[in-house]
Design a protein around this motif. Structure first.
Motif, short mmCIF file in Angstrom:
data_model
loop_
_atom_site.label_atom_id
_atom_site.label_comp_id
_atom_site.label_asym_id
_atom_site.label_seq_id
_atom_site.Cartn_x
_atom_site.Cartn_y
_atom_site.Cartn_z
N VAL A 20 -34.31 29.68 -53.56
CA VAL A 20 -32.72 30.14 -52.86
C VAL A 20 -32.52 29.43 -51.02
O VAL A 20 -32.04 28.98 -50.64
CB VAL A 20 -32.21 30.81 -53.18
N LEU A 74 -31.02 26.94 -48.88
CA LEU A 74 -29.65 27.39 -47.74
C LEU A 74 -30.50 26.88 -46.64
O LEU A 74 -29.56 26.56 -45.71
CB LEU A 74 -30.22 29.12 -48.19
N LYS A 109 -27.21 23.95 -48.55
CA LYS A 109 -26.53 24.81 -50.05
C LYS A 109 -26.91 26.67 -49.84
O LYS A 109 -27.69 27.04 -49.90
CB LYS A 109 -27.02 23.86 -50.97
N TRP A 110 -25.41 27.09 -49.80
CA TRP A 110 -25.26 28.49 -50.34
C TRP A 110 -24.87 29.19 -51.50
O TRP A 110 -24.21 30.37 -50.82
CB TRP A 110 -24.64 28.99 -48.54
N ASN A 111 -24.28 28.10 -51.94
CA ASN A 111 -23.55 28.88 -52.99
C ASN A 111 -24.84 28.97 -54.58
O ASN A 111 -23.92 29.02 -55.79
CB ASN A 111 -22.92 27.88 -53.80
N ASN A 112 -26.02 29.63 -54.04
CA ASN A 112 -26.52 29.64 -55.06
C ASN A 112 -26.42 31.71 -55.39
O ASN A 112 -26.30 31.89 -54.99
CB ASN A 112 -28.29 29.86 -54.72
N SER A 139 -29.19 37.40 -49.30
CA SER A 139 -27.66 37.10 -49.37
C SER A 139 -27.55 37.04 -48.83
O SER A 139 -25.82 36.51 -48.50
CB SER A 139 -27.40 37.89 -51.09
N SER A 152 -27.31 34.27 -46.81
CA SER A 152 -26.81 33.22 -47.06
C SER A 152 -24.64 33.18 -47.47
O SER A 152 -24.34 32.15 -46.51
CB SER A 152 -26.57 32.90 -48.85
N ASN A 153 -24.50 34.60 -47.11
CA ASN A 153 -22.93 34.72 -46.52
C ASN A 153 -22.85 34.43 -45.42
O ASN A 153 -21.87 33.92 -45.32
CB ASN A 153 -22.44 36.28 -47.00
N ARG A 160 -23.05 30.38 -44.99
CA ARG A 160 -21.40 30.27 -45.47
C ARG A 160 -20.08 31.00 -44.73
O ARG A 160 -19.47 29.69 -44.36
CB ARG A 160 -21.47 30.86 -46.79
#
Length: 384
Positions: A338, A342, A346-349, A368, A371-372, A375
């Motif tokens: 992930v 990231l 790519k942050w939709n994992n 997480s 990642s948010n 995004r």
């Protein structure tokens, strides 16, 4: 980071986690193996000694019972011999005669000569079986002048003398009877010897000996001994008072009489030899086994213990490896993937590890949030 790099990190981490576990398992297995091997070795030795003790104790009891039963018959026959002899009349010393080719004093019972006269001794054994003898004192010896004891050629053993070094003569010399096991012409007998007295009042003196005896029927004992052995190559043997091998084990690896006699006599260093006297028989009970039997048994059982220890260690290591993989390495591998994606935008994992309550869960929740954040930042940039 490509898959090969991820795999290397994973494998490296697995090795680092498993090495302490492996070391601990090895230490535990080695320690337990040594402790169990030592314990088992002591148990093998104890079992061998207990087996010998049980077998020798059973044989000693069998000897004691056999002697007791046969002594009852001896006492009964002795009473019969003395009663029948007493019916003939008082005892006196007769003229010198020849018995079995040698001179000896005759004994007269009620004036009847007993030398070469077998009526009395045969009448007693006709009822109770066994053997009977009348000895006449001639000088310092006691000569058989009437007997149904047989020599090897089957003839009566008249003219032979009582063993001057035997147990019986020691009691007779003191004017005392003797009851027990003696060797007669090479064969063990359960016997009774009682002085024959002549004269009256305080002048009575021993002029001969009453004797009755039964040849020891030890077939049952012989069979019992033949079926016994100690461990794989050991034996049990019985020697008489003259050192003659009477009975021996006939099972196991050591059955040659010459070898048994040599081992019993020399007690070599590589054998454990135990000797016991058989009370009242003059026999010697020997039990022996080679130390290699013990060592071989210990080695076999130690190898089994080592094999079981290795198997248990392998199972523990496998369980620990599976546990580490499921609880640590697989979540870390997923989080690493992930994070790598990231970094490429790519942050939709989906990060399932956020529900874990340990350090990996903390790391997952941090990734997480990151990642948010990435995004949201990318979404704001795309709206400008």
């Amino acid at each position: 980071m490509n898959s090969a790099e991820i795999s290397n990190v994973r494998d490296s981490l697995r090795v680092r986690l498993l090495l302490p576990v492996l070391a601990l398992v090895l230490v535990v297995v080695i320690v337990l193996t040594i402790v169990l091997a030592v314990t088992q070795a002591n148990r093998v030795r104890t079992n061998a000694n207990e087996s010998i003790e049980r077998q020798t104790s059973a044989l000693q009891s069998l000897f004691a019972v056999t002697r007791s039963i046969m002594l009852d018959r001896v006492h009964s026959s002795m009473r019969l011999l003395q009663r029948d002899g007493g019916k003939l009349g008082p005892v006196s010393v007769g003229p010198q005669i020849t018995v079995g080719g040698r001179p000896a004093n005759d004994l007269l019972f009620g004036g009847q000569p007993q030398g070469n006269n077998f009526a009395l001794v045969d009448s007693v054994t006709a009822i109770d079986e066994g053997t009977a003898t009348i000895f006449a004192r001639t000088g310092d010896e006691y000569v058989r002048i009437a007997t149904n004891v047989k020599k090897d050629d089957g003839s009566r053993a008249i003219g032979t003398v009582l063993d001057p070094h035997g147990k019986a003569i020691q009691s007779i010399t003191k004017g005392e009877p003797f009851y027990g096991v003696v060797d007669i012409l090479g064969t063990p007998y359960v016997t009774g010897y009682d002085p024959i007295l002549a004269g009256d009042g305080g002048g009575k003196r021993a002029v001969g000996i009453w004797y009755v005896g039964f040849k020891t029927n030890l077939e049952a004992l012989e069979k019992v001994v033949a079926d016994r052995r100690v461990l794989d190559s050991g034996f049990i043997a019985i020697f008489d008072a003259n050192g003659k091998l009477r009975f021996q084990s006939k099972t196991g690896a050591t059955t040659d009489p010459a070898q048994i006699e040599a081992i019993s006599g020399k007690a070599p260093d590589d054998w454990t030899v135990t000797k016991q006297d058989v009370p009242d028989w003059g026999f010697t009970l020997v039990s022996a086994y080679p130390k290699s039997d013990i060592n071989g048994t210990i080695l076999k059982q130690s190898l089994w213990i080592i094999a079981i220890g290795v198997l248990v260690g392998a199972l523990l290591l496998g369980m620990q490896s599976t546990l580490i993989w499921n609880r640590v390495l697989r979540p870390i591998q997923h989080l690493t993937t992930v994070a790598d994606e990231l970094s490429k935008g790519k942050w939709n994992n989906t990060i399932e590890e956020v529900d874990l309550k340990d350090e990996i869960g903390t790391l997952a929740r941090a990734i997480s949030r990151l990642s948010n954040s990435v995004r949201l930042a990318m979404e704001r940039l795309s709206k400008r």
